[in-house]
Motif scaffolding. Structure first.
Motif, short mmCIF file in Angstrom:
data_model
loop_
_atom_site.label_atom_id
_atom_site.label_comp_id
_atom_site.label_asym_id
_atom_site.label_seq_id
_atom_site.Cartn_x
_atom_site.Cartn_y
_atom_site.Cartn_z
N ALA A 11 -3.08 -11.39 -1.93
CA ALA A 11 -3.31 -10.72 -1.97
C ALA A 11 -2.48 -8.95 -1.73
O ALA A 11 -2.93 -8.03 -1.92
N TYR A 12 -1.67 -9.81 -0.28
CA TYR A 12 -0.60 -8.04 -0.25
C TYR A 12 -0.12 -8.17 -1.62
O TYR A 12 0.61 -7.03 -2.14
N ALA A 13 0.62 -9.83 -2.21
CA ALA A 13 1.24 -8.98 -3.36
C ALA A 13 1.01 -8.52 -4.43
O ALA A 13 0.87 -7.96 -5.15
N ALA A 14 -0.84 -8.72 -4.43
CA ALA A 14 -1.52 -8.30 -5.48
C ALA A 14 -1.45 -6.85 -5.62
O ALA A 14 -1.48 -6.20 -6.86
N SER A 15 -1.96 -6.26 -4.16
CA SER A 15 -1.79 -4.78 -3.68
C SER A 15 -0.81 -4.57 -4.73
O SER A 15 -0.70 -3.23 -5.07
N LYS A 16 0.43 -5.18 -4.00
CA LYS A 16 1.39 -4.46 -4.55
C LYS A 16 1.70 -4.56 -5.72
O LYS A 16 2.30 -3.09 -6.57
N HIS A 17 1.82 -5.50 -6.46
CA HIS A 17 1.57 -5.42 -7.90
C HIS A 17 1.12 -4.28 -8.56
O HIS A 17 1.24 -4.00 -9.60
N ALA A 18 -0.11 -4.54 -8.28
CA ALA A 18 -1.30 -2.97 -8.71
C ALA A 18 -0.55 -1.73 -8.50
O ALA A 18 -0.51 -0.51 -9.57
N LEU A 19 -0.13 -1.07 -7.90
CA LEU A 19 0.50 -0.05 -7.30
C LEU A 19 1.87 0.45 -8.68
O LEU A 19 2.18 1.05 -9.57
N HIS A 20 2.81 -0.94 -8.94
CA HIS A 20 3.20 -0.28 -9.76
C HIS A 20 2.93 -0.62 -11.23
O HIS A 20 3.21 0.36 -11.60
N GLY A 21 2.04 -1.24 -11.57
CA GLY A 21 1.08 -0.90 -12.64
C GLY A 21 0.51 0.41 -12.63
O GLY A 21 0.69 1.57 -13.78
N PHE A 22 -0.55 1.34 -11.83
CA PHE A 22 -0.67 2.81 -11.11
C PHE A 22 0.39 3.32 -11.38
O PHE A 22 0.46 4.73 -12.77
N PHE A 23 1.19 3.26 -10.72
CA PHE A 23 3.04 4.29 -10.95
C PHE A 23 3.53 4.50 -11.73
O PHE A 23 3.92 5.29 -11.98
N ASP A 24 3.75 2.86 -12.88
CA ASP A 24 4.63 2.97 -13.84
C ASP A 24 3.41 4.04 -14.83
O ASP A 24 4.04 4.62 -15.36
#
Ligand SMILES: NC(=O)c1ccc[n+]([C@@H]2O[C@H](COP(=O)([O-])OP(=O)(O)OC[C@H]3O[C@@H](n4cnc5c(N)ncnc54)[C@H](OP(=O)(O)O)[C@@H]3O)[C@@H](O)[C@H]2O)c1
Length: 267
Positions: A156-169
């Motif tokens: 879940a931690y990796a998912a939350s951090k991957h999600a941030l990359h999608g959003f900020f890209d």
């Protein structure tokens, strides 16, 4: 370093300990004005005193709970009314995880997304209109190497951090013809209380220091490298020890990396 950060107004979330505290000290020694946020006001007060000693301009403490999304727009409005504007937002506050996906309750999965992902979005969306008005600003988000590849015990931690990359890209692309910059910082193992504060599958704190975290880079060294990345205007940086190689192994040798990471039972 130049006088790049002198008199800049910098807002740091997760400033009460670890990486956020080290960043506060680094910006303070460059003469920045600081707003320090987290939930623990006593700890923030101590960081604020040290920042003044190190040469910061104005320093204020702003209590903020990243999981209380509804409160964030009002808190930011009041802060901007007193500070004027935010030149650099450092989205750093967050919590980690130490549990297998199979043993992690959905409530814990949601909690990690609420703090790490939606909390960061709530802060960013509250600050962004002001940056657009001023046509200036820099949003820096501390994700993780696990924002680039998933590892055991961090689903879940990796998912939350991957999600941030999608959003900020996406956001960076949308802001392409403005002067607002987006930097994503992906640290490896950094010696902080991150594992002590990490959630287990039931939602309790792990309460112990991981060996890999204990042997990791100092938060002070990371902070120095983050300031340099901000000054250069980097879009994405990977900072840590040999674990950084994982980014390139996954990119260029995905099959090999997949077999390797299965054995990485390092907590
Ligand atoms: N250390 C590492 O190895 C490592 C590696 C990669 C990425 N990171 C990332 O770096 C960031 C900082 O972590 P750290 O290593 O410095 O760990 P830390 O020492 O545990 O600091 C976490 C910070 O986040 C704040 N925080 C946690 N939950 C919050 C909430 N609900 N609302 C507001 N603030 C909250 C904490 O403050 P309060 O408890 O006072 O609210 C604290 O200031 C995190 O985003 C983490 O994912 C760390």
């Amino acid at each position: 370093m130049s006088d790049f950060f002198n008199n800049k107004r910098v807002w740091i979330t997760g400033a009460s300990s670890g990486i956020g505290e080290a960043l506060a000290h680094a910006f303070a020694s460059q003469g920045a004005h600081l707003v320090l946020s987290a939930r623990n006001e006593d700890a923030l007060g101590k960081v604020a005193v040290k920042c003044k000693e190190l040469g910061a301009g104005m320093v204020s403490v702003l209590r903020l709970d990243l999981s209380d999304h509804d409160s964030i727009p009002g808190i930011v409005r009041n802060m901007i009314a007193s500070v004027g504007k935010v030149d650099i937002l450092i989205n750093n506050g967050g919590i980690s995880q130490r549990s297998l996906a199979l043993n992690t309750s959905l409530d814990v999965d949601k909690k990690l997304m609420e703090v790490n992902y939606f909390g960061t979005l709530a802060v960013t969306k509250a600050v962004l209109p002001g940056m657009i008005t001023h046509q200036l600003g820099h949003i820096v988000t501390v994700t993780s190497l696990t924002g680039k590849f998933g590892t055991p015990y961090r689903s879940a931690y990796a998912a939350s951090k991957h999600a941030l990359h999608g959003f900020f890209d996406s956001l960076r692309a949308e802001l392409g013809d403005t002067r607002i910059k987006i930097t994503l910082v992906c640290p490896g193992f950094i010696r902080t209380n991150v594992s002590i504060n990490a959630l287990t599958g039931s939602g309790d704190k792990l309460g112990t220091m991981d060996e890999a975290t204990d042997k990791g880079m100092s938060p002070e060294r990371l902070a120095y490298k983050i300031l340099a990345a901000i000054e250069r205007g980097d879009e994405e940086v990977y900072i840590g020890g040999k674990e950084v190689l994982g980014v390139y192994l996954k990119r260029f040798f995905p099959g090999y990396f997949s077999r390797l990471i299965r054995k990485a039972r390092v907590r």
